[in-house]
Design a protein around this motif. Structure first.
Motif, PDB file in Angstrom:
ATOM      1  N   MET A   1      26.840  26.336  38.199  1.00 15.38           N
ATOM      2  CA  MET A   1      27.333  27.676  38.502  1.00 15.38           C
ATOM      3  C   MET A   1      27.396  28.522  37.235  1.00 15.38           C
ATOM      4  O   MET A   1      27.523  27.995  36.134  1.00 15.38           O
ATOM      5  CB  MET A   1      28.746  27.619  39.105  1.00 15.38           C
ATOM      6  N   LYS A   2      27.320  29.812  37.422  1.00 12.11           N
ATOM      7  CA  LYS A   2      27.481  30.761  36.328  1.00 12.11           C
ATOM      8  C   LYS A   2      28.623  31.711  36.668  1.00 12.11           C
ATOM      9  O   LYS A   2      28.769  32.130  37.818  1.00 12.11           O
ATOM     10  CB  LYS A   2      26.200  31.558  36.107  1.00 12.11           C
ATOM     11  N   LEU A   3      29.435  32.026  35.654  1.00  9.74           N
ATOM     12  CA  LEU A   3      30.568  32.927  35.836  1.00  9.74           C
ATOM     13  C   LEU A   3      30.496  34.043  34.810  1.00  9.74           C
ATOM     14  O   LEU A   3      30.294  33.788  33.621  1.00  9.74           O
ATOM     15  CB  LEU A   3      31.887  32.168  35.679  1.00  9.74           C
ATOM     16  N   ASP A   4      30.658  35.262  35.290  1.00 11.61           N
ATOM     17  CA  ASP A   4      30.741  36.429  34.425  1.00 11.61           C
ATOM     18  C   ASP A   4      32.107  37.064  34.631  1.00 11.61           C
ATOM     19  O   ASP A   4      32.444  37.474  35.744  1.00 11.61           O
ATOM     20  CB  ASP A   4      29.626  37.421  34.769  1.00 11.61           C
ATOM     21  N   VAL A   5      32.916  37.088  33.563  1.00 10.28           N
ATOM     22  CA  VAL A   5      34.208  37.777  33.602  1.00 10.28           C
ATOM     23  C   VAL A   5      33.991  39.096  32.871  1.00 10.28           C
ATOM     24  O   VAL A   5      33.928  39.134  31.643  1.00 10.28           O
ATOM     25  CB  VAL A   5      35.321  36.943  32.939  1.00 10.28           C
ATOM     26  N   ARG A   6      33.845  40.161  33.633  1.00  9.76           N
ATOM     27  CA  ARG A   6      33.445  41.442  33.062  1.00  9.76           C
ATOM     28  C   ARG A   6      34.508  41.957  32.083  1.00  9.76           C
ATOM     29  O   ARG A   6      35.669  42.118  32.451  1.00  9.76           O
ATOM     30  CB  ARG A   6      33.215  42.473  34.181  1.00  9.76           C
ATOM     31  N   GLY A   7      34.090  42.178  30.842  1.00 11.02           N
ATOM     32  CA  GLY A   7      35.000  42.651  29.816  1.00 11.02           C
ATOM     33  C   GLY A   7      35.565  41.547  28.948  1.00 11.02           C
ATOM     34  O   GLY A   7      36.193  41.832  27.922  1.00 11.02           O
ATOM     35  N   VAL A   8      35.360  40.306  29.331  1.00  9.99           N
ATOM     36  CA  VAL A   8      35.847  39.168  28.548  1.00  9.99           C
ATOM     37  C   VAL A   8      34.638  38.360  28.079  1.00  9.99           C
ATOM     38  O   VAL A   8      33.902  37.810  28.894  1.00  9.99           O
ATOM     39  CB  VAL A   8      36.801  38.270  29.366  1.00  9.99           C
ATOM     40  N   GLU A   9      34.459  38.314  26.766  1.00 16.87           N
ATOM     41  CA  GLU A   9      33.346  37.565  26.196  1.00 16.87           C
ATOM     42  C   GLU A   9      33.844  36.220  25.674  1.00 16.87           C
ATOM     43  O   GLU A   9      34.959  36.117  25.162  1.00 16.87           O
ATOM     44  CB  GLU A   9      32.700  38.349  25.059  1.00 16.87           C
ATOM     45  N   GLU A  10      33.018  35.213  25.817  1.00 15.91           N
ATOM     46  CA  GLU A  10      33.377  33.858  25.406  1.00 15.91           C
ATOM     47  C   GLU A  10      33.860  33.833  23.953  1.00 15.91           C
ATOM     48  O   GLU A  10      33.169  34.286  23.038  1.00 15.91           O
ATOM     49  CB  GLU A  10      32.176  32.927  25.572  1.00 15.91           C
ATOM     50  N   GLY A  11      35.093  33.327  23.777  1.00 17.80           N
ATOM     51  CA  GLY A  11      35.646  33.157  22.448  1.00 17.80           C
ATOM     52  C   GLY A  11      36.138  34.417  21.775  1.00 17.80           C
ATOM     53  O   GLY A  11      36.573  34.370  20.623  1.00 17.80           O
ATOM     54  N   GLN A  12      36.119  35.547  22.493  1.00 19.99           N
ATOM     55  CA  GLN A  12      36.506  36.827  21.905  1.00 19.99           C
ATOM     56  C   GLN A  12      37.857  37.299  22.465  1.00 19.99           C
ATOM     57  O   GLN A  12      38.298  36.848  23.529  1.00 19.99           O
ATOM     58  CB  GLN A  12      35.430  37.874  22.180  1.00 19.99           C
ATOM     59  N   PRO A  13      38.521  38.243  21.762  1.00 20.63           N
ATOM     60  CA  PRO A  13      39.817  38.743  22.234  1.00 20.63           C
ATOM     61  C   PRO A  13      39.721  39.410  23.604  1.00 20.63           C
ATOM     62  O   PRO A  13      38.772  40.145  23.889  1.00 20.63           O
ATOM     63  CB  PRO A  13      40.216  39.754  21.153  1.00 20.63           C
ATOM     64  N   ASP A  43      24.634  31.052  41.370  1.00 21.43           N
ATOM     65  CA  ASP A  43      24.106  29.682  41.297  1.00 21.43           C
ATOM     66  C   ASP A  43      25.075  28.707  41.965  1.00 21.43           C
ATOM     67  O   ASP A  43      25.410  27.644  41.420  1.00 21.43           O
ATOM     68  CB  ASP A  43      23.854  29.269  39.844  1.00 21.43           C
ATOM     69  N   VAL A  44      25.486  29.077  43.150  1.00 21.11           N
ATOM     70  CA  VAL A  44      26.466  28.286  43.904  1.00 21.11           C
ATOM     71  C   VAL A  44      25.772  27.081  44.539  1.00 21.11           C
ATOM     72  O   VAL A  44      24.689  27.210  45.119  1.00 21.11           O
ATOM     73  CB  VAL A  44      27.123  29.163  44.990  1.00 21.11           C
ATOM     74  N   PRO A  45      26.361  25.899  44.453  1.00 14.96           N
ATOM     75  CA  PRO A  45      25.707  24.710  45.022  1.00 14.96           C
ATOM     76  C   PRO A  45      25.675  24.732  46.550  1.00 14.96           C
ATOM     77  O   PRO A  45      26.555  25.313  47.196  1.00 14.96           O
ATOM     78  CB  PRO A  45      26.573  23.552  44.509  1.00 14.96           C
ATOM     79  N   GLU A  46      24.673  24.097  47.094  1.00 13.59           N
ATOM     80  CA  GLU A  46      24.557  23.966  48.542  1.00 13.59           C
ATOM     81  C   GLU A  46      25.760  23.164  49.067  1.00 13.59           C
ATOM     82  O   GLU A  46      26.213  22.216  48.434  1.00 13.59           O
ATOM     83  CB  GLU A  46      23.253  23.246  48.895  1.00 13.59           C
ATOM     84  N   GLY A  47      26.251  23.567  50.212  1.00 14.15           N
ATOM     85  CA  GLY A  47      27.386  22.878  50.801  1.00 14.15           C
ATOM     86  C   GLY A  47      28.732  23.472  50.435  1.00 14.15           C
ATOM     87  O   GLY A  47      29.774  22.976  50.886  1.00 14.15           O
ATOM     88  N   THR A  48      28.725  24.544  49.635  1.00 17.77           N
ATOM     89  CA  THR A  48      29.991  25.190  49.263  1.00 17.77           C
ATOM     90  C   THR A  48      30.629  25.851  50.484  1.00 17.77           C
ATOM     91  O   THR A  48      29.976  26.590  51.214  1.00 17.77           O
ATOM     92  CB  THR A  48      29.755  26.254  48.172  1.00 17.77           C
ATOM     93  N   LYS A  49      31.913  25.573  50.687  1.00 17.48           N
ATOM     94  CA  LYS A  49      32.636  26.128  51.830  1.00 17.48           C
ATOM     95  C   LYS A  49      33.780  27.052  51.432  1.00 17.48           C
ATOM     96  O   LYS A  49      34.286  27.800  52.272  1.00 17.48           O
ATOM     97  CB  LYS A  49      33.163  24.994  52.708  1.00 17.48           C
ATOM     98  N   SER A  50      34.178  27.006  50.165  1.00 12.92           N
ATOM     99  CA  SER A  50      35.198  27.935  49.668  1.00 12.92           C
ATOM    100  C   SER A  50      35.217  27.888  48.155  1.00 12.92           C
ATOM    101  O   SER A  50      34.580  27.021  47.534  1.00 12.92           O
ATOM    102  CB  SER A  50      36.584  27.602  50.226  1.00 12.92           C
TER     103      SER A  50
END
Length: 208
Positions: A1-13, A43-50
Motif C-alpha cells: 500500500m501507499k499512503l500520502d498524508v497531504r502536507g506532512v513529509e516523511e521525517g519533516q516537521p 495499491d490496496v490488496p485484493e480482499g480488503t473489506k475495511s
C-alpha cells in the motif's frame, strides 16, 4: 500500500495547522487549528473489506510529573509510551481518502463524540486521560486531536500516520474503545499497512 498524508513529509516537521498546541513565546503553548490532514491511499490488496486509520506518538513520557512544569525538564532518559491521537475504524473498502478537516477542525473543549462518524467509527484518543485533571478541558476525546508534546521535553516527538487494510468489514468495537483495543482487534486481520511519520516539538531549544 501507499499512503500520502497531504502536507506532512516523511521525517519533516508537521505544519501548525494540524496541531492541537502551537508554540507561544508568552505561554509556551496556545491552541492550534487542530485540523486532521488529508490522507489518501492506494495499491490496496485484493480482499480488503475495511480500513483503519490511526495516528500515534511513541515518544510520550511514561511519567508525567515534570511535564510542562516551569523550571523542570522531561529527561530524554525517561521511558516512553504510545499516545494515540486518532482512531478511525470500519472505514468502508470503497473509501480511499479522508479529507482535510473531516474529522477535526479546531480544538473542542471536553472532546468530540466517539462512535459512528462520516467515514467510519471513532475511537477514543489519549487526550481523554491527559486532560482529565483540567476542569475546563476534561472529557472524552474522540477522533483526531493533533500534536501537543510537552514544551519542556528534551526529545523531538514522532507522529506515525498509518492506514491498515483489513480482511473484515468491521472490528465490532463499540463504546469508548482505545488504541490498544484497536490493535488487539486488528491482530490477524491486516492485509497491508502504510505509514508516514512527521515530527513536532514545542521546545524552543529543539525548534531551531
Amino acid at each position: 500500500m501507499k499512503l500520502d498524508v497531504r502536507g506532512v513529509e516523511e521525517g519533516q516537521p508537521i505544519p501548525d495547522k494540524f496541531a492541537f498546541g502551537v508554540f507561544s513565546e508568552q505561554d509556551h503553548m496556545s491552541f492550534g487549528p487542530n485540523r486532521n490532514p488529508e490522507m489518501v491511499w492506494d495499491d490496496v490488496p485484493e480482499g480488503t473489506k475495511s480500513f483503519v486509520v490511526m495516528m500515534f506518538d511513541p515518544d510520550v513520557p511514561s511519567v508525567a510529573d515534570d511535564v510542562n512544569q516551569e523550571g523542570k525538564t522531561v529527561s530524554k532518559e525517561l521511558p516512553r509510551v504510545d499516545f494515540f491521537h486518532w482512531l478511525l475504524v470500519d472505514i468502508p473498502a470503497n473509501i480511499s481518502r479522508v479529507p482535510e478537516g473531516e474529522d477535526s477542525d479546531g480544538v473542542i473543549p471536553k472532546g468530540k463524540d466517539y462512535g459512528p462518524a462520516a467515514l467510519g467509527v471513532r475511537g477514543v484518543n489519549n487526550y481523554t486521560q491527559f486532560l482529565a485533571g483540567n476542569p475546563d478541558m476534561a472529557g472524552t476525546y474522540a477522533g483526531y486531536d493533533g500534536p501537543c508534546p510537552p514544551w519542556n521535553d528534551e526529545i523531538m516527538h514522532h507522529y506515525h500516520f498509518e492506514v491498515h487494510a483489513l480482511d473484515v468489514e468491521s472490528l465490532d468495537l463499540q463504546g469508548e474503545f482505545d488504541g490498544n483495543d484497536v490493535r488487539e482487534a486488528m491482530a490477524g486481520h491486516v492485509l497491508a499497512s502504510a505509514r508516514v511519520t512527521g515530527i513536532y516539538t514545542l521546545n524552543p531549544n529543539l525548534r531551531s
